[in-house]
Design a protein around this motif. Structure first.
Motif, short mmCIF file in Angstrom:
data_model
loop_
_atom_site.label_atom_id
_atom_site.label_comp_id
_atom_site.label_asym_id
_atom_site.label_seq_id
_atom_site.Cartn_x
_atom_site.Cartn_y
_atom_site.Cartn_z
N HIS A 1 0.83 -1.21 0.00
CA HIS A 1 0.00 0.00 0.00
C HIS A 1 0.87 1.26 0.00
O HIS A 1 0.53 2.25 -0.67
CB HIS A 1 -0.93 0.00 1.21
N TYR A 2 1.96 1.22 0.73
CA TYR A 2 2.84 2.40 0.76
C TYR A 2 3.45 2.63 -0.62
O TYR A 2 3.50 3.76 -1.11
CB TYR A 2 3.94 2.21 1.81
N GLN A 3 3.92 1.55 -1.24
CA GLN A 3 4.51 1.69 -2.57
C GLN A 3 3.48 2.18 -3.58
O GLN A 3 3.79 2.99 -4.45
CB GLN A 3 5.10 0.34 -3.00
N GLN A 4 2.25 1.69 -3.46
CA GLN A 4 1.19 2.15 -4.35
C GLN A 4 0.90 3.63 -4.14
O GLN A 4 0.64 4.37 -5.09
CB GLN A 4 -0.08 1.34 -4.12
N SER A 5 0.96 4.07 -2.88
CA SER A 5 0.69 5.49 -2.61
C SER A 5 1.71 6.37 -3.29
O SER A 5 1.37 7.43 -3.84
CB SER A 5 0.68 5.75 -1.10
N LEU A 6 2.98 5.94 -3.30
CA LEU A 6 4.02 6.72 -3.98
C LEU A 6 3.76 6.75 -5.49
O LEU A 6 3.97 7.78 -6.15
CB LEU A 6 5.39 6.14 -3.70
N HIS A 7 3.34 5.63 -6.04
CA HIS A 7 3.02 5.57 -7.47
C HIS A 7 1.88 6.53 -7.81
O HIS A 7 1.97 7.29 -8.78
CB HIS A 7 2.64 4.14 -7.86
N GLY B 1 -0.11 11.95 -9.90
CA GLY B 1 -1.08 13.01 -9.65
C GLY B 1 -2.45 12.55 -9.20
O GLY B 1 -3.37 13.34 -9.13
N ARG B 2 -2.59 11.25 -8.87
CA ARG B 2 -3.90 10.74 -8.43
C ARG B 2 -3.96 10.81 -6.91
O ARG B 2 -3.70 9.83 -6.20
CB ARG B 2 -4.11 9.33 -8.96
N MET B 3 -4.33 11.99 -6.44
CA MET B 3 -4.19 12.29 -5.02
C MET B 3 -5.14 11.49 -4.12
O MET B 3 -4.75 11.03 -3.05
CB MET B 3 -4.42 13.79 -4.79
N SER B 4 -6.39 11.33 -4.56
CA SER B 4 -7.35 10.62 -3.71
C SER B 4 -6.95 9.16 -3.55
O SER B 4 -7.08 8.57 -2.46
CB SER B 4 -8.76 10.72 -4.30
N LEU B 5 -6.43 8.54 -4.63
CA LEU B 5 -5.97 7.16 -4.54
C LEU B 5 -4.73 7.05 -3.66
O LEU B 5 -4.58 6.10 -2.89
CB LEU B 5 -5.68 6.61 -5.94
N ALA B 6 -3.83 8.04 -3.78
CA ALA B 6 -2.64 8.05 -2.92
C ALA B 6 -3.04 8.14 -1.45
O ALA B 6 -2.48 7.44 -0.60
CB ALA B 6 -1.74 9.23 -3.30
N MET B 7 -4.03 8.98 -1.17
CA MET B 7 -4.50 9.13 0.20
C MET B 7 -5.09 7.82 0.71
O MET B 7 -4.83 7.40 1.85
CB MET B 7 -5.54 10.24 0.26
N SER B 8 -5.86 7.16 -0.13
CA SER B 8 -6.48 5.90 0.27
C SER B 8 -5.43 4.84 0.59
O SER B 8 -5.52 4.14 1.61
CB SER B 8 -7.40 5.41 -0.85
N GLU B 9 -4.40 4.75 -0.25
CA GLU B 9 -3.35 3.75 -0.02
C GLU B 9 -2.52 4.08 1.22
O GLU B 9 -2.11 3.18 1.96
CB GLU B 9 -2.44 3.66 -1.26
N LEU B 10 -2.28 5.37 1.46
CA LEU B 10 -1.55 5.76 2.66
C LEU B 10 -2.32 5.38 3.92
O LEU B 10 -1.73 4.94 4.92
CB LEU B 10 -1.27 7.26 2.65
N ARG B 11 -3.63 5.54 3.88
CA ARG B 11 -4.44 5.18 5.05
C ARG B 11 -4.38 3.67 5.29
O ARG B 11 -4.32 3.22 6.44
CB ARG B 11 -5.88 5.65 4.85
N LYS B 12 -4.39 2.91 4.20
CA LYS B 12 -4.27 1.45 4.34
C LYS B 12 -2.90 1.09 4.90
O LYS B 12 -2.79 0.20 5.76
CB LYS B 12 -4.49 0.78 2.98
N ALA B 13 -1.85 1.75 4.41
CA ALA B 13 -0.50 1.48 4.92
C ALA B 13 -0.40 1.84 6.40
O ALA B 13 0.26 1.16 7.18
CB ALA B 13 0.53 2.27 4.11
N SER B 14 -1.12 2.91 6.79
CA SER B 14 -1.10 3.33 8.18
C SER B 14 -1.78 2.30 9.08
O SER B 14 -1.30 1.99 10.16
CB SER B 14 -1.81 4.69 8.31
N ARG B 15 -2.91 1.74 8.62
CA ARG B 15 -3.61 0.71 9.41
C ARG B 15 -2.78 -0.57 9.48
O ARG B 15 -2.79 -1.27 10.49
CB ARG B 15 -4.98 0.43 8.80
N GLN B 16 -2.04 -0.83 8.42
CA GLN B 16 -1.23 -2.05 8.35
C GLN B 16 0.02 -1.94 9.23
O GLN B 16 0.50 -2.95 9.75
CB GLN B 16 -0.83 -2.29 6.89
N ASN B 17 0.54 -0.71 9.37
CA ASN B 17 1.75 -0.47 10.15
C ASN B 17 1.48 0.65 11.15
O ASN B 17 1.88 1.80 10.95
CB ASN B 17 2.90 -0.06 9.22
#
Length: 392
Positions: A43-49, A54-70
């Motif tokens: 999820h963190y790697q996807q957020s960077l991608h 420039g897909r900010m909402s998707l980056a935010m979603s993946e960061l939140r998933k990475a945060s819950r995971q770690n």
């Protein structure tokens, strides 16, 4: 803000997060164990991608998933909060960064960096006092913290606390080992202008001279110093302004009106005419020298000569509303002050929005005034005359 601009801001913020993360771990003085790496998270790697595309909402979603995971990944939380701030969700950013700061296992470096992020949140939200106290708290933890010192310096500038801003800028220059003499000279000039406005002429004169000693290209120091001498010693004022013309010729137009008054006070108006003529001869494309000379000639009743100069200036700068207005005024005098022309010129004078447009070379902010500090990107000395090339 355009999507491209948002991408640039967010990517810059991301780079800052990585730099801050590295600094926080390298400077951590508590000797605690490093938390498990979060960088292997899908999820963190996807957020960077998504961020890079420039897909900010998707980056935010993946960061939140990475945060819950770690959940122990402080760095993910800091990145998430900074991304929220850059996208305008400042209240959420504040909550995220305050949540990080509530952890009892933060190292000293991590706490300092999280406080920096919170200070930037407060500044963006307009809570300037809270931002100031937060940055000062960081500097108590780490007096060499460049992030906090830079944030504090900008806060002082925004509140026009010029001595404090100059002190912070001086400390930043020493820490970064950069030549910030021009910025410091602008700040010293602002101190001089404040002193002059409050009637402290000797102190203002000293501040302007110190500004010029810091950097000879600091235009407002020359103008302020000349204004101090204008009434009591116009020859000295003219000499200061001529120094400005020699050192920063592209800003010469800012001194024209002052020079005309100084030479008139000396009883030598012909010297101003000679100056303008010399500048036109040196640079045939100098429309501002033609405008200044045309104004002088019109005030002297030489309307036909002024009109000829203005026509040539209009060929060089056809979009210049200052030139058009001055041309209309000359026509008004030459036409015997026709009532319809009078009405038209009066309406135009009251209606023109950008008489003398300037644009910031850093962020493209556009204004009708010559400002020393861009109100949008807060950089010093970046506003220049906006020009449109004449048709060949």
């Amino acid at each position: 803000m355009s999507e491209t601009a948002i991408m640039a801001v967010v990517l810059a913020s991301l780079a800052g997060i990585w730099a801050g993360w590295a600094w926080a771990h390298a400077s951590d003085l508590d000797g605690g164990e490093r938390r498990p790496s979060f960088r292997s998270s899908h999820h963190y790697q996807q957020s960077l991608h998504f961020l890079s595309s420039g897909r900010m909402s998707l980056a935010m979603s993946e960061l939140r998933k990475a945060s819950r995971q770690n959940r122990d990944a402080t760095d993910v939380q800091l990145l998430l909060g900074n991304l929220l701030r850059e996208l305008g969700q400042v209240e959420k950013a504040i909550r995220v960064h305050q949540g990080v700061l509530s952890r009892e296992d933060l190292g000293r470096g991590e706490r300092a960096y999280a406080l920096c992020c919170l200070g930037m949140d407060f500044r963006r939200a307009g809570f300037l006092d809270r931002a100031t106290s937060t940055f000062l708290e960081v500097l108590d933890l780490d007096p060499r913290n460049i992030h906090a010192l830079a944030g504090l310096q900008k806060l002082y500038e925004e509140q026009k606390q010029w001595p404090e801003a100059l002190s912070a800028q001086s400390r930043l220059s020493r820490l970064r080992k950069t030549d910030d003499s021009l910025v410091m000279a602008y700040l010293k000039s602002e101190i001089g202008l404040h002193l002059a406005d409050s009637g402290q002429r000797d102190a203002a004169r000293k501040a302007f001279l110190e500004a010029i000693a810091l950097n000879r290209a600091v235009v407002p120091a020359y103008l302020g110093l000349a204004d101090l001498h204008a009434e009591t010693n116009p020859r000295r004022a003219a000499a200061i302004l001529n120094d400005l013309l020699a050192i920063v010729p592209d800003r010469a137009y800012l001194a024209f009106d002052r020079l005309a008054r100084a030479y008139a006070s000396c009883g030598e108006p012909a010297r101003f005419v000679a100056l303008c003529e010399r500048m036109i001869e040196d640079d045939p494309r100098d429309w501002r020298a033609r405008l200044a000379l045309a104004r002088h000639l019109r005030a002297d009743g030489r309307h036909r000569e002024a009109f000829g100069l203005l026509l040539r200036a209009l060929e060089l700068n056809p979009q210049g509303m200052l030139l058009h207005l001055e041309t209309w005024r000359s026509l008004r005098e030459l036409s015997g002050r026709d009532s319809l022309l009078e009405e038209y010129v009066a309406t135009a004078e009251q209606s023109v929005f950008f008489l003398d447009p300037h644009i910031c070379t850093s962020c493209r902010y556009r204004t009708g005034d010559m400002l020393w500090r861009c109100p949008h990107c807060h950089e010093w000395g970046t506003l220049v005359e906006e020009r449109v090339a004449p048709r060949e």
